[in-house]
Design a protein around this motif. Structure first.
Motif, mmCIF file in Angstrom:
data_model
loop_
_atom_site.group_PDB
_atom_site.id
_atom_site.type_symbol
_atom_site.label_atom_id
_atom_site.label_comp_id
_atom_site.label_asym_id
_atom_site.label_seq_id
_atom_site.Cartn_x
_atom_site.Cartn_y
_atom_site.Cartn_z
ATOM 1 N N UNK A 26 0.832 -1.196 0.000
ATOM 2 C CA UNK A 26 0.000 0.000 0.000
ATOM 3 C C UNK A 26 0.875 1.258 0.000
ATOM 4 N N UNK A 27 1.945 1.252 0.797
ATOM 5 C CA UNK A 27 2.820 2.435 0.877
ATOM 6 C C UNK A 27 3.469 2.753 -0.451
ATOM 7 N N UNK A 28 3.989 1.726 -1.147
ATOM 8 C CA UNK A 28 4.741 2.017 -2.366
ATOM 9 C C UNK A 28 3.822 2.516 -3.477
ATOM 10 N N UNK A 29 2.602 2.002 -3.546
ATOM 11 C CA UNK A 29 1.669 2.497 -4.559
ATOM 12 C C UNK A 29 1.185 3.899 -4.186
ATOM 13 N N UNK A 30 0.963 4.118 -2.893
ATOM 14 C CA UNK A 30 0.535 5.434 -2.414
ATOM 15 C C UNK A 30 1.530 6.517 -2.808
ATOM 16 N N UNK A 81 10.328 -13.697 0.410
ATOM 17 C CA UNK A 81 10.324 -13.038 1.720
ATOM 18 C C UNK A 81 11.589 -12.215 1.906
ATOM 19 N N UNK A 82 12.732 -12.780 1.575
ATOM 20 C CA UNK A 82 13.996 -12.068 1.763
ATOM 21 C C UNK A 82 14.049 -10.778 0.939
ATOM 22 N N UNK A 83 13.623 -10.867 -0.315
ATOM 23 C CA UNK A 83 13.683 -9.694 -1.181
ATOM 24 C C UNK A 83 12.638 -8.664 -0.751
ATOM 25 N N UNK A 84 11.468 -9.124 -0.313
ATOM 26 C CA UNK A 84 10.435 -8.210 0.182
ATOM 27 C C UNK A 84 10.947 -7.412 1.377
ATOM 28 N N UNK A 85 11.547 -8.101 2.349
ATOM 29 C CA UNK A 85 12.057 -7.414 3.536
ATOM 30 C C UNK A 85 13.163 -6.430 3.175
ATOM 31 N N UNK A 86 14.035 -6.832 2.246
ATOM 32 C CA UNK A 86 15.092 -5.915 1.815
ATOM 33 C C UNK A 86 14.496 -4.674 1.160
ATOM 34 N N UNK A 87 13.505 -4.871 0.297
ATOM 35 C CA UNK A 87 12.868 -3.736 -0.358
ATOM 36 C C UNK A 87 12.159 -2.820 0.615
ATOM 37 N N UNK A 88 11.465 -3.393 1.600
ATOM 38 C CA UNK A 88 10.750 -2.577 2.585
ATOM 39 C C UNK A 88 11.725 -1.785 3.440
ATOM 40 N N UNK A 89 12.856 -2.385 3.787
ATOM 41 C CA UNK A 89 13.866 -1.673 4.573
ATOM 42 C C UNK A 89 14.439 -0.501 3.783
ATOM 43 N N UNK A 90 14.751 -0.725 2.507
ATOM 44 C CA UNK A 90 15.287 0.344 1.660
ATOM 45 C C UNK A 90 14.253 1.457 1.504
ATOM 46 N N UNK A 174 7.608 11.197 6.118
ATOM 47 C CA UNK A 174 7.799 10.728 7.490
ATOM 48 C C UNK A 174 6.737 9.720 7.891
ATOM 49 N N UNK A 175 5.517 9.869 7.362
ATOM 50 C CA UNK A 175 4.437 8.968 7.746
ATOM 51 C C UNK A 175 4.742 7.528 7.326
ATOM 52 N N UNK A 176 5.610 7.359 6.334
ATOM 53 C CA UNK A 176 5.978 6.006 5.891
ATOM 54 C C UNK A 176 6.837 5.265 6.904
ATOM 55 N N UNK A 177 7.576 6.009 7.735
ATOM 56 C CA UNK A 177 8.571 5.367 8.595
ATOM 57 C C UNK A 177 7.929 4.450 9.640
#
Length: 506
Positions: A26-30, A81-90, A174-177
């Motif tokens: 949701x965040x990345x599309x937003x 899962x690994x790539x998703x977590x890496x992408x979300x962290x970045x 900031x709201x994404x953090x």
């Protein structure tokens, strides 16, 4: 290749897994649309000009679009899962950087890194759905996934207007953090470890697709500002040529291609890809003249304009679960075709409503109908596209589907700018080009600063520009009507236990 059984244990409900994944998605599309109403504040806060602030959005779109195919294959190889977590962290770290950026250059760089995180994250969501849900429930899961994409596109400008007016432009990042931190914890705890498939990595394909997509998007994004000069067409042509070479290379690759062209032998996947590009372009093309009308012609601040459009998001929230309930029971063409038809008819109505004194209430009704149409389109297309994907193609398929959607959005955004400039000039309005360049910044061009007759002509030009998204929606309608019903497929649920299957029921 033998398809593996579900990795979701009886104690781990796949709907809970999906909910955890949707937080990040949701965040990345937003973030594709939330910046639209913050441009003027960013310009003032960072002492930037129009072309620079446009690049703050373009940088995100560039890296997002250019890396989606590569990211899909990374998930296939190293586990989603690994790539998703890496992408979300970045993405989360880059969001913090965006909010703290002291200069426009820093913001542009941070947005580019945000796009990298978004590209890594997005294909993994579809890939996990394909691997943990049986085909009997996958349509409902994809309905929710697709509904979230459509909802995020609609909510972005509304949320952006509220945050900018109340707290300042930095808070749209900031709201994404905190959301990203919560999403990371949920995904780490709830998403199962799904092993990679040991794919080889097509390095020439990575280079050709990445550079080709980059050049194509740069040319499209810069075209309006450069008045579609020779440089613009040379860059677009080079990007298109590289993508053609990429397709030829994929057809001749004997190992593991980056984009298995066999995906497009599936009629429904190919048609859904056309349809999602069309609706992505239509939504992007709609938002520019609609917000220009509300802010420039009707004099509304960003937050108030967002409230007028809010019924799109509210009605979509209500309708998406209903669509999911019926998606598995109807022919796959019924729901998306109805959505495309309703969307196109509503925009045709908008073309007649765009006058300087049209009642705002009728726009609220139109926004509600548009929200219902989007709820019918996005979920159904995602479900149809992925219904018959083999597990070992889940990452590549989801990467291709998302890349096509993203390119459609970029093309729609670029085309609407050119058409707006043409229609404004056709109405003989002075300063048309200058006024168009400030679209989305909250500034009113010379065309609306004069007498009522100028505003009426400007409104007509905006309404006429909506024929572009209408045409795109008709293309999506044709593609949807051509869907055919898939029979039962030999997918992994046949190897699951009764207890595991019971976990997939809502």
């Amino acid at each position: 290749m033998r398809e593996e059984s579900h990795s979701v244990t009886p104690e781990r409900n796949p709907w809970t897994v999906l909910t955890a994944l949707l937080v990040g998605y949701f965040m990345v599309v937003l973030d594709m649309t939330i910046v639209a109403v913050a441009n003027r504040s960013i310009m003032a806060g960072l002492d930037a000009d129009v072309s620079q602030v446009v690049w703050a959005s373009s940088a995100y779109l560039l890296t997002f679009a250019a890396l989606l195919l590569v990211a899909g294959r990374l998930g296939d190889r190293f586990g989603p899962k690994n790539v998703y977590l890496a992408g979300l962290a970045v993405f989360t770290a880059a969001s913090l950087w965006c909010g703290w950026s002291p200069t426009i250059g820093s913001l542009i760089a941070a947005r580019a890194v945000q796009g990298v995180g978004a590209a890594l994250l997005t294909p993994q969501t579809m890939a996990v759905i394909t691997r943990i849900f049986p085909s009997s429930r996958r349509a409902a899961a994809m309905s929710l996934w697709g509904g979230v994409a459509g909802l995020a596109n609609l909510v972005g400008p509304l949320l952006g207007g509220v945050l900018v007016d109340g707290l300042g432009w930095g808070w749209i990042f900031f709201v994404n953090v905190p959301v990203g931190v919560v999403g990371f914890i949920l995904a780490a705890r709830l998403v199962p470890v799904l092993p990679g498939h040991g794919h080889g990595f097509d390095v020439p394909g990575v280079m050709l697709s990445g550079i080709g997509m980059f050049l194509l998007v740069v040319g499209i994004q810069e075209g309006g500002g450069r008045h579609w000069d020779v440089w613009t067409w040379a860059v677009i042509g080079a990007g298109a040529a590289l993508l053609v070479v990429f397709v030829v290379h994929q057809s001749r690759t004997t190992g593991e291609p980056l984009l298995p062209l066999g995906l497009f032998r599936d009629r429904n996947f190919a048609l859904a890809s056309v349809a999602v590009a069309a609706v992505g372009g239509a939504v992007a093309a709609l938002m520019v003249p609609l917000y220009f009308y509300l802010e420039a012609v009707r004099g509304m601040p960003g937050a108030q304009a967002g409230v007028v459009v809010a019924p799109m998001a509210v009605v979509a929230i209500v309708c998406v679960p209903l669509v999911g309930r019926f998606a598995d029971r109807l022919h796959p063409r019924v729901i998306p075709a109805a959505g495309f038809a309703l969307f196109a008819l509503t925009l045709l109505w908008f073309t007649m409503l765009m006058t300087p004194d049209a009642p705002v209430a009728v726009f609220l009704v139109g926004a509600a109908l548009t929200g219902a149409a989007n709820a019918f389109i996005w979920p159904a297309l995602a479900a149809t596209a992925t219904h018959s994907l083999a597990l070992h193609q889940a990452g590549a398929g989801s990467g291709a589907y998302n890349a096509i959607r993203q390119v459609g959005s970029v093309l729609g955004s670029a085309a609407i700018s050119a058409i707006l400039a043409h229609r404004i000039a056709a109405h003989g309005l002075e300063g048309a080009a200058a006024g168009l360049e400030t679209a989305g910044t909250g500034e009113v061009g010379d065309a609306t600063a004069g007498p009522a007759s100028a505003k009426a002509a400007f409104s007509s030009a905006l309404g006429e520009s909506l024929y572009l998204p209408i045409a795109l929606l008709l293309l999506g309608l044709v593609a949807s009507v051509l869907f055919h019903r898939k029979g039962a497929t030999a997918l992994p649920e046949q190897t699951t236990t009764p207890a595991e299957r019971r976990q997939t029921v809502l």
